[in-house]
Design an enzyme around this catalytic site. Structure first.
Site, mmCIF file in Angstrom:
data_model
loop_
_atom_site.group_PDB
_atom_site.id
_atom_site.type_symbol
_atom_site.label_atom_id
_atom_site.label_comp_id
_atom_site.label_asym_id
_atom_site.label_seq_id
_atom_site.Cartn_x
_atom_site.Cartn_y
_atom_site.Cartn_z
ATOM 1 N N GLU A 1 7.156 -22.767 67.822
ATOM 2 C CA GLU A 1 7.547 -23.662 68.908
ATOM 3 C C GLU A 1 6.447 -23.862 69.945
ATOM 4 O O GLU A 1 5.663 -22.958 70.235
ATOM 5 C CB GLU A 1 8.789 -23.106 69.619
ATOM 6 C CG GLU A 1 10.015 -23.011 68.730
ATOM 7 C CD GLU A 1 11.275 -22.640 69.476
ATOM 8 O OE1 GLU A 1 12.348 -23.114 69.085
ATOM 9 O OE2 GLU A 1 11.194 -21.847 70.449
ATOM 10 N N CYS B 1 17.754 -21.207 75.668
ATOM 11 C CA CYS B 1 16.604 -21.587 74.848
ATOM 12 C C CYS B 1 17.075 -22.597 73.809
ATOM 13 O O CYS B 1 18.015 -22.327 73.079
ATOM 14 C CB CYS B 1 16.020 -20.379 74.120
ATOM 15 S SG CYS B 1 16.249 -18.792 74.931
ATOM 16 N N SER B 2 16.411 -23.742 73.748
ATOM 17 C CA SER B 2 16.828 -24.742 72.772
ATOM 18 C C SER B 2 15.721 -25.773 72.608
ATOM 19 O O SER B 2 14.550 -25.462 72.839
ATOM 20 C CB SER B 2 18.155 -25.382 73.190
ATOM 21 O OG SER B 2 18.694 -26.152 72.122
#
Length: 287
Positions: A207, A144-145
């Site tokens: 996000e 995850c980034s």
């Protein structure tokens, strides 16, 4: 069944309506000259003072990050978007994850979540390093980034090539998977998830998360600064695996939890025909 692959010596090597102006106001860069030497009109002085104050807070928060590698990574520039995933600017990774910015302005940035399956259909999971700034020690999906605010990672046509380039870069960085083992066309962009979650009193996540599936047998060399351990888990064993994690005090990241509860099972059951579940226009909203 599930298989444990620990990091050992052998493996080491915005709310939806947020406007552009509001986001930019939250992340105006520090301009030392205007802060210290000029004598601008009152309105300009007020803006400059606010900018200086915001920079001072960011500097203070950066100083609280003990790990120097993670502190340096917080300087990366993330892509700011509105609730429809339209680019409205950029900000440091640190500013994007400040709880104050998330709650005060709804600052929203683009991200991705990779789900990597082997040829047996087992999902590669990771336990995040305790050095991580947000959600340290949590179990989560493969990687995850964030795509960065640079030309090759901002390409955002229906195939999401910019996000895929960022995903391949980070899978290599976090898990040591050689980039030539993950051609861009091996990533399947399924959909997007808009969520918000706080990590602690100072840090959080807000996000627009691109969900990417890939099924490949790869070589793993986890980066211990990012990943504490990794495991392959089968669909049949997945519920029991999560129960064991929680029972042993290992929490699950909020984005992985949301995807698991609402989307993952159906997609996982249909890996052999996953193209039928692609919906690049869809944004699943959990805010």
């Amino acid at each position: 069944m599930y298989r444990f692959l620990g990091v050992t010596a052998a493996t080491r090597s915005c709310c939806s309506s947020l406007g552009t102006a509001a986001v930019r106001a939250a992340v105006d860069p520090l301009v030392t000259r205007s802060c210290l030497f000029d004598s601008p009109p009152h309105s300009a002085r007020a803006s400059s003072t606010n900018s200086c104050a915001a920079s001072s807070v960011s500097t203070r928060m950066a100083s609280t990050i003990a790990d120097p590698t993670q502190r340096k990574l917080m300087e990366e520039r993330c892509i700011l978007v509105d609730g429809d995933d339209k680019v409205v600017g950029n900000a440091s990774k640190l500013d994007c994850h400040r709880k104050e910015n998330i709650e005060a302005t709804g600052m929203l940035h683009r991200a991705f979540s990779v789900f990597l399956f082997n040829s047996k259909g087992e999902l590669l999971l990771q336990e995040r390093s305790n050095s991580k700034v947000t959600f340290p020690g949590y179990v989560t999906n493969t990687c995850c980034s964030h795509p960065l605010h640079k030309e090759d990672e901002m390409v955002n046509e229906p195939l999401a090539l910019g996000v895929k380039r960022a995903a391949r870069r980070r899978v290599n960085y976090e898990l040591g998977v050689p980039e030539d083992q993950l051609p861009l066309d091996s990533f399947r962009f399924l959909s997007r998830v808009h969520y918000r979650a706080m990590s602690d009193g100072e840090w959080g996540e807000h996000e627009m998360d691109y969900v990417l599936f890939v099924q490949k047998d790869v070589d793993l060399h986890p980066n211990e600064n990012e990943v504490r351990k990794v495991e392959y888990v089968s669909l049949a064993d997945f519920p029991a695996y999560l129960e064991r994690c929680r029972a042993s005090g290992v929490p699950v990241t909020p984005w992985f939890d949301l995807i698991t509860e609402n989307l993952l099972t159906e997609w996982w059951k249909n890996l052999d025909q996953i193209a039928l579940f692609t919906d690049s226009d869809k944004i699943h909203r959990f805010v």
